[in-house]
Design a protein around this motif. Sequence first.
Motif, PDB file in Angstrom:
ATOM      1  N   TRP A  65      72.756  31.919  70.291  1.00 17.41           N
ATOM      2  CA  TRP A  65      72.368  32.515  71.581  1.00 17.41           C
ATOM      3  C   TRP A  65      72.814  31.639  72.755  1.00 17.41           C
ATOM      4  O   TRP A  65      72.948  32.124  73.867  1.00 17.41           O
ATOM      5  N   LEU A  78      73.371  46.390  72.539  1.00 21.57           N
ATOM      6  CA  LEU A  78      72.681  45.834  71.369  1.00 21.57           C
ATOM      7  C   LEU A  78      71.253  45.388  71.701  1.00 21.57           C
ATOM      8  O   LEU A  78      70.472  45.137  70.783  1.00 21.57           O
ATOM      9  N   LEU A  80      70.460  42.516  73.226  1.00 18.03           N
ATOM     10  CA  LEU A  80      70.392  41.094  72.878  1.00 18.03           C
ATOM     11  C   LEU A  80      69.298  40.324  73.606  1.00 18.03           C
ATOM     12  O   LEU A  80      68.721  39.405  73.043  1.00 18.03           O
ATOM     13  N   TRP A  83      66.294  40.099  71.538  1.00 22.93           N
ATOM     14  CA  TRP A  83      66.346  39.487  70.210  1.00 22.93           C
ATOM     15  C   TRP A  83      65.635  38.138  70.209  1.00 22.93           C
ATOM     16  O   TRP A  83      65.757  37.372  71.165  1.00 22.93           O
ATOM     17  N   SER A  89      66.299  34.445  63.126  1.00 23.73           N
ATOM     18  CA  SER A  89      67.205  35.398  63.761  1.00 23.73           C
ATOM     19  C   SER A  89      68.628  34.866  63.896  1.00 23.73           C
ATOM     20  O   SER A  89      69.517  35.588  64.337  1.00 23.73           O
ATOM     21  N   ARG A  90      68.841  33.622  63.500  1.00 24.17           N
ATOM     22  CA  ARG A  90      70.145  32.963  63.709  1.00 24.17           C
ATOM     23  C   ARG A  90      71.292  33.763  63.094  1.00 24.17           C
ATOM     24  O   ARG A  90      72.318  33.970  63.739  1.00 24.17           O
ATOM     25  N   GLU A  91      71.134  34.217  61.853  1.00 17.85           N
ATOM     26  CA  GLU A  91      72.222  34.947  61.179  1.00 17.85           C
ATOM     27  C   GLU A  91      72.526  36.269  61.884  1.00 17.85           C
ATOM     28  O   GLU A  91      73.680  36.671  61.960  1.00 17.85           O
ATOM     29  N   ARG A  92      71.493  36.933  62.384  1.00 20.07           N
ATOM     30  CA  ARG A  92      71.704  38.195  63.114  1.00 20.07           C
ATOM     31  C   ARG A  92      72.605  37.945  64.326  1.00 20.07           C
ATOM     32  O   ARG A  92      73.516  38.730  64.610  1.00 20.07           O
ATOM     33  N   TRP A  93      72.354  36.863  65.046  1.00 16.85           N
ATOM     34  CA  TRP A  93      73.167  36.506  66.215  1.00 16.85           C
ATOM     35  C   TRP A  93      74.605  36.193  65.800  1.00 16.85           C
ATOM     36  O   TRP A  93      75.555  36.640  66.446  1.00 16.85           O
ATOM     37  N   GLU A  95      76.240  37.165  63.123  1.00 16.30           N
ATOM     38  CA  GLU A  95      76.912  38.410  62.712  1.00 16.30           C
ATOM     39  C   GLU A  95      77.328  39.221  63.937  1.00 16.30           C
ATOM     40  O   GLU A  95      78.411  39.799  63.964  1.00 16.30           O
ATOM     41  N   ALA A  96      76.480  39.260  64.961  1.00 12.43           N
ATOM     42  CA  ALA A  96      76.810  40.001  66.188  1.00 12.43           C
ATOM     43  C   ALA A  96      78.019  39.377  66.890  1.00 12.43           C
ATOM     44  O   ALA A  96      78.898  40.098  67.374  1.00 12.43           O
TER      45      ALA A  96
END
Length: 131
Positions: A65, A78, A80, A83, A89-93, A95-96
Amino acid sequence: MVESALGGTVGDMEIWINPACSKCRSALTLLNAEGADYTVRRYLEDVPSPDEIRQVLDRLGLEPWDITRTREAVAKELGLKEWARDEGSRERWIEALSAHPELIQRPIITAEDGTAVVGRSEEAVRDALSR
């Protein structure tokens, strides 16, 4: 030399750029003026994988982030800003960022000592050159 997952070897300087970005062009001008040896990566075309983003984050000492352009249209789509910004949540970021590379702050310069900087100012670019 030690192989790096970023391609090339540790010790190679690489700059992730968007040619349309004035800060990227300024960074390149300064690198050229200083006679730096570097590789250009047009990250919107040569999109970094999640693993490459993780490696750059480790080198920067930042979280995903911290290098996300939250004002981009896709960031708004999205949601963001809503989020979570935590380990879960690190992996979600990440991947985004890989799915939407325009969200990645630029330019990112990987320095020869294995660290990296976000080269948005002349001082930051000079910092990368000094490492």
